[in-house]
Every structure is written in structure tokens, then in C-alpha cells.
Write an enzyme that holds these catalytic residues in place. Sequence first.
Site, PDB file in Angstrom:
ATOM      1  N   LYS A  82       1.078  -1.295   0.105  1.00 41.49           N
ATOM      2  CA  LYS A  82       0.572   0.091   0.137  1.00 41.49           C
ATOM      3  C   LYS A  82       0.544   1.047   0.193  1.00 41.49           C
ATOM      4  O   LYS A  82       0.242   2.206   0.106  1.00 41.49           O
ATOM      5  CB  LYS A  82      -1.460  -0.075   0.936  1.00 41.49           C
TER       6      LYS A  82
ATOM      7  N   ASP B 211      -9.940   2.267   1.657  1.00 44.05           N
ATOM      8  CA  ASP B 211     -10.377   1.757   2.884  1.00 44.05           C
ATOM      9  C   ASP B 211     -10.935   2.929   4.189  1.00 44.05           C
ATOM     10  O   ASP B 211     -11.952   2.756   4.576  1.00 44.05           O
ATOM     11  CB  ASP B 211      -9.285   1.270   3.634  1.00 44.05           C
TER      12      ASP B 211
ATOM     13  N   GLY C  81      -5.128  -0.007  19.186  1.00 46.09           N
ATOM     14  CA  GLY C  81      -3.765  -0.460  17.548  1.00 46.09           C
ATOM     15  C   GLY C  81      -3.114   0.834  17.195  1.00 46.09           C
ATOM     16  O   GLY C  81      -3.804   1.774  17.180  1.00 46.09           O
TER      17      GLY C  81
ATOM     18  N   ARG D 254       0.860   0.251  22.095  1.00 49.09           N
ATOM     19  CA  ARG D 254       2.080  -0.743  22.973  1.00 49.09           C
ATOM     20  C   ARG D 254       3.149   0.744  22.542  1.00 49.09           C
ATOM     21  O   ARG D 254       3.955   0.265  21.366  1.00 49.09           O
ATOM     22  CB  ARG D 254       2.429  -2.065  22.917  1.00 49.09           C
TER      23      ARG D 254
ATOM     24  N   TYR E 179     -12.035 -10.762   9.374  1.00 45.37           N
ATOM     25  CA  TYR E 179     -13.310 -10.888   8.953  1.00 45.37           C
ATOM     26  C   TYR E 179     -13.056 -12.879   8.895  1.00 45.37           C
ATOM     27  O   TYR E 179     -14.196 -13.103   8.646  1.00 45.37           O
ATOM     28  CB  TYR E 179     -14.131 -10.618   7.454  1.00 45.37           C
TER      29      TYR E 179
END
Length: 279
Positions: A72, A109, A132, A157, A221
Amino acid sequence: MTTPATDGRRAAVLGSPIAHSLSPVLHRAAYEELGLTGWTYDRFEVDEAGLPGFLDGLGPEWAGLSLTMPLKRAVIPLLDEISPTAAAVEAVNTVVLTGDGRRVGDNTDIPGMVAALRERGIEQVDSAAVLGAGATASSALAALARICTGEVVAYVRGENRAAQMRQWGERLGVEVRTADWADAARALRAPLVVATTPAGTTDALAAEVPEMPATLFDVLYDPWPTALAARWSAHGGAVVGGLDLLVHQAVLQVEQMTGRSPAPLDAMRKAGEHALAAR
């Protein structure tokens, strides 16, 4: 004599690994529904090193490409133009190959996320949480820039990832506050929770789902449902899944590549559901 709009055109999804991709199922279902009998859609295992050669080898019969990881960002220097949406997150998942030989990149997206939420009645929220800090998280921030009027808390994190998310927020015009992953259970009380992490990462949070949760958007998914999504549904919360995102972003790809609109959302979703059930 055939015309490019109806016959003999090619498209494909590229990435590595790619065998798991549902994109061929969705796009082929759209072609069938639209009567594009001469169109084909395949998948090709292509990594960053192989991408320039693959693009250079495409003939005039090619209409477009879908891109997944790790391509991408790698594709951007190889394009003639990218949309403002793709530029905002430095990620292209759609390449349209024009009749004059140009390569035009876009990111479906982000509007796909917005459309998937809108389909479930989520037009606007006053705050949100993101689990995330990867590439999908930056797309989530771009989508939230369109529908969230207040603060987004990103649970990550490490300070490096936290700094990256804050930088993305500044770039996208989103008020982002970061928090440590150890406190991720707090995210589950937000009006909208977007989980962008790999499979299994949020499983431990399932036990922390509150009574009467709001909306969870889990971008996975397969496997589905995730432990978090299953518990969320069991507690009466609204769940938007990765297939919803996949279908909505593919709808936009089909429309761009074929020039036909609207793409058949229902037929594409049914094909995707059937393929996942068969797995």
C-alpha cells in the site's frame, strides 16, 4: 468488435501473502451481477521487490488493481497520481489504469469504513477509541476525522507507536490522546471502538466488555466472529465487522475500475459470506 467497458478487461489483487484474499470472490460477484462477462479478476503473490516489474508488464487490457500488504505504501512512487484521501494516510489500496496509460492511486478503505458505519446508523459520534497503531489504525483515524466531533483515544504498545498516532492525528485533524495497551479495557466504554489489531490480540479484552456496550468496529473477518465481537454481540452491542469494511471498500473499487455505478453491494456481501462459511 468489443468495447473496453464491457469485454476483455482484467483486474486483480496483489499482495504477500495473498492466498487468503476474498477480493476475487467479491469482484467476480460484482462482474456477474453487472453483466460484465468478459471481465476477469485474479490474485497474484507480489512483494515490494516484484511490484515495479509487475506493473511494467501490464497491458492495455488491465483496468485496475487492488493492493494489500505490504504494497500500500510501496506503490506510491510508481504512480502518476494519487487522490487526496490516499495521500492523507500515505496508503494506496486501489490503482486505476486509465486508457492513456496512467496509474492513478486511491484509498477506498477510508470511505469504506465510513460507509460501513453509516449502514449501521452511525453517522456521527462525540468520541471514539482505537485499538492498535498500524496502517489500518491510521485509516481508522482518517475515517474518524469525518464522523467524530471530539477526542479519539488510541490504545497502543510503546511510546514510539503512541507518538506516531499523535502525529497522524495532527496530520488528519483529529484530536488524538494515547494510552497504554495495559489500560485497553477502558476503551470498551467509548461510543465507538475501532479494533485494528491482528487476530487474537483483543481476545483477552472479551471478558471486559461492559453491560450495554455501544458500537464495535472490528476490522477482522477471518476468523469471525472474534472473541471480542462475540462477547460484544452477546451483551447487546452493535458490531460492524471486517467483511462489512471489505465489501464497502470493494464496492468503491468496482465502481472506479469498471465505470459502472452503483456496484451490487448485496450480491457482493452474499458472495463474501458464502465464501467465509465455506472456510
